[in-house]
Motif scaffolding. Sequence first.
Motif, mmCIF file in Angstrom:
data_model
loop_
_atom_site.group_PDB
_atom_site.id
_atom_site.type_symbol
_atom_site.label_atom_id
_atom_site.label_comp_id
_atom_site.label_asym_id
_atom_site.label_seq_id
_atom_site.Cartn_x
_atom_site.Cartn_y
_atom_site.Cartn_z
ATOM 1 N N CYS A 15 -1.453 23.388 44.292
ATOM 2 C CA CYS A 15 -2.017 22.868 43.051
ATOM 3 C C CYS A 15 -3.468 22.439 43.192
ATOM 4 C CB CYS A 15 -1.190 21.669 42.563
ATOM 5 S SG CYS A 15 0.555 22.046 42.278
ATOM 6 N N GLU A 27 5.808 26.883 43.639
ATOM 7 C CA GLU A 27 6.072 26.592 42.238
ATOM 8 C C GLU A 27 4.810 26.872 41.406
ATOM 9 O OE1 GLU A 27 7.417 22.625 42.014
ATOM 10 O OE2 GLU A 27 9.229 22.977 43.197
ATOM 11 N N GLU A 63 1.827 27.693 38.836
ATOM 12 C CA GLU A 63 1.534 27.405 37.444
ATOM 13 C C GLU A 63 0.264 28.150 37.064
ATOM 14 O OE1 GLU A 63 1.265 23.218 37.153
ATOM 15 O OE2 GLU A 63 3.414 22.869 37.420
ATOM 16 N N GLY A 64 -0.201 27.883 35.829
ATOM 17 C CA GLY A 64 -1.386 28.579 35.345
ATOM 18 C C GLY A 64 -2.607 28.359 36.205
ATOM 19 N N GLU A 65 -2.760 27.156 36.746
ATOM 20 C CA GLU A 65 -3.928 26.868 37.568
ATOM 21 C C GLU A 65 -3.906 27.672 38.860
ATOM 22 O OE1 GLU A 65 -4.256 22.711 38.139
ATOM 23 O OE2 GLU A 65 -4.704 22.263 36.034
#
Length: 838
Positions: free
Chosen positions: A390, A419, A421-423
Amino acid sequence: MTNTADKRRTRALRIHAEQALFGEVRGGHALRETSGLRGLAAELAPRLDLPDTAPSGVEWSPFLSGFPHDDYYVLARTFRDPQATRAGMVLSHALIVSLNDLVSASDLRPLLARLMARPHAPLTIAPLELEFENDIPPAAADLPAAAAALVQRPAGPAVRLGHQDFDDLVVSLWARLWPAMRRNFAFRLSFGPADLVEIPTPALVCTPRSLEARWRGYKRLDTVTPVPGSLVAAALTDHEESTLLLSFADEIGAESNGFSELSLLEQAYRLTTDVPATIDSTIAAVRLVQRLSPEPTRGTSGKADLIRRLLHQLETATTDDVLTLRNLDMQGFDHAQAVWKQLATWTGDNAFPATQDMSFTTMIQDATQPSKSTRLWREAVLGGLRKAACAPGPGFARAVWRWVAADPDLLRPLWTAAEPEGELEGRLVETAPRTLPLGAAQHMIALAREGRFLRLHGVAASTAFPPCEAARLQLAIQANPFADGLELALRNATPEQIVRCSIDIGDPRMIDLAGAYASRTLTLLTNVDFSTQTAQALWAASLNYDLNAWRGPANPEAAFQSALIDLIDGRPVHDGLIGALSRTPLADLSGFSRRSELWAKLSGPDHDALIRATVQGWLEKAATGLPPFHLEPLLQTAVLSSPELDGQLGRLEAGAVVGIVTVLPAFEEDRFRRWLRTVVSSGQRIPAATWEAIGHLALDRHWRHTAGDLTVMLRYGREDIRPALRACLPIISLLDRWRHGLSAVSSAERWKALEDLAAELYPAGPNDRELWERAGGRAADLDQTGTGRTRWHQALQRIEHGSRKPRLKSLLDEMRNDYPANQSLSFFASNQKFTNER
């Protein structure tokens, strides 16, 4: 400890000093007189004698000495006593000062100036109250050598040959010592190492040059070479360096009260001020600080800085460095728990360099096996890896691509653990390699498709497939009208390839993307065949991004006109192309041969824009010469209704304006008259040929009012107007032609002019308002039938044929009485040749 920078800022000092005189007393060396502190002064007598028997023939007098004693510091100057009863006796004058006071003083010169300068006892021995500025004395010439010798190992005194100017060396050295070091600093004359028995041992001694041989193996100033870059030596010779080193000692709680500790302090200083290269060097600094300041409660701020430095060092550590943390003992340092937190941060924020890929793989494996790592270390590493997924930095994403290229099967478990995500997708997109093995690319494409990561799908497709195939793969998974990821799928394509692909694929999203490229690089459109709707759509798309894209085709005008011909002939034209080009210079259709056929095919803003641009182009071309082409009725109306026409005419030369008006049959006379009045009043010089053209224009269009305006201008002195009036003579009144000499006027024409004027002024006839009788005529002579003009014609014929009742002059006089301001009457009345005829 007092920082040396503070010494420079210290104001004038006030120091109390007791004096004491030592010399021969009953054949021995003892205290002779003191201003106070007698018990203390008596204790000093042995130390203010010669340190040993002076060798025969050796020159040593005088010499300066200084040393701490209890809570005092003693400064003394010792001479050979010429008045002593036996040889070898000395006379010493000492100043005894509070140690706490003196260590704050940088400048010893005011004190030394109070010591006796000759071997004669002072007249009085009394307490001294000294006030002096605490200046930094200049450095002695041999100060660098002394500083180098003092800090060199092994421990031992620095030896200076000769006692001359020893005072200068002591003064300059004292000024640069830290206060804590001044407390133990002692110096004096020595005849050899054997007489150095007191405590503290003198750190600096001077010795007669003839005794040089006794000091072999010792640190002599004349044999010591300063070590380049030595901070310790520099600190004793340079005030600013001393400030830096002292500040560091204060921060870590070190109390450097001897020269032997300075080298350790320098090592620690360098390790903490110079960025350590490895965690090992940082640990070395920790160990040195612990030795210099073993008390945990001292130097908390400096130690906290060192911890922060270690934490900062961890940010750039290698995996091997991180492994050494398992053996790091940080007892005595507060906030040591921050190191484990920082380890998690180090892992999470790590750039994951390619050179450490194998090490990181090992580290990750160790972090998942409890038998190979401690719990705190393992938790920190695993937590950091979760954070890395992240984290905003690119390191983790770059590593993912490398790991996938090396082992495609590693992707799915790593993907699950991260996991995503968009980032993370964004970071993977930003760091994607240009190429990947097909298997690795397919793994990433599959995962991106499953998670609907469209941008990641596009960039993964670009790594293993040709541009057009990658674009088709991308467009196939997107149902929306937005081409998310399409540009990424084409990131390996050249702009030329993108343009070709857009025409081949024909998808509006692809065309829009290619249009953006073409708008930035117009040459991409140069070789495109714009006969197809797809190519026209590409041109329109580029125009939507930048109207300057109209320049793109090799022949923009021909390309546009080809589209217009298609429209006229009923062939399909891309919707929006004409509208976009109508806002460019191509909208001027002055050179389009089928222009008149086009207007009926257009409507709305496109129609109006093309009309407006063509009109403007026509006006601009007409301004440079003859109008460039015949205007069809629609364009004539548009030109006449153009809000720019009058302003354009106002800026042109009169000849150009006449040319424009000539080809505009519907141009109104009043509009022309307004222009004519403006141009005449502006003072513009109008050539005779242009005036003649104006006259012909007025005659051709029967603009009598214009002719009248010209006549009035001539009447008011504009002689240059005559060519215009001569050109339009048929619509100039006989009277104006006669009056202004525009043409020859016959007698009959003169009488006709008078008839016209009389009929205008007296429409009822000659007896209107009894004019005829007032002029001397008889009403009975007048014809009483017909119109007023007919009756005037008959009446004036009578006068013309010789009737003397009334005379012509009398008739004109009466008419002037009725119309005194009428200039035409004045002209007739003043024309004696005419009036005298009858």
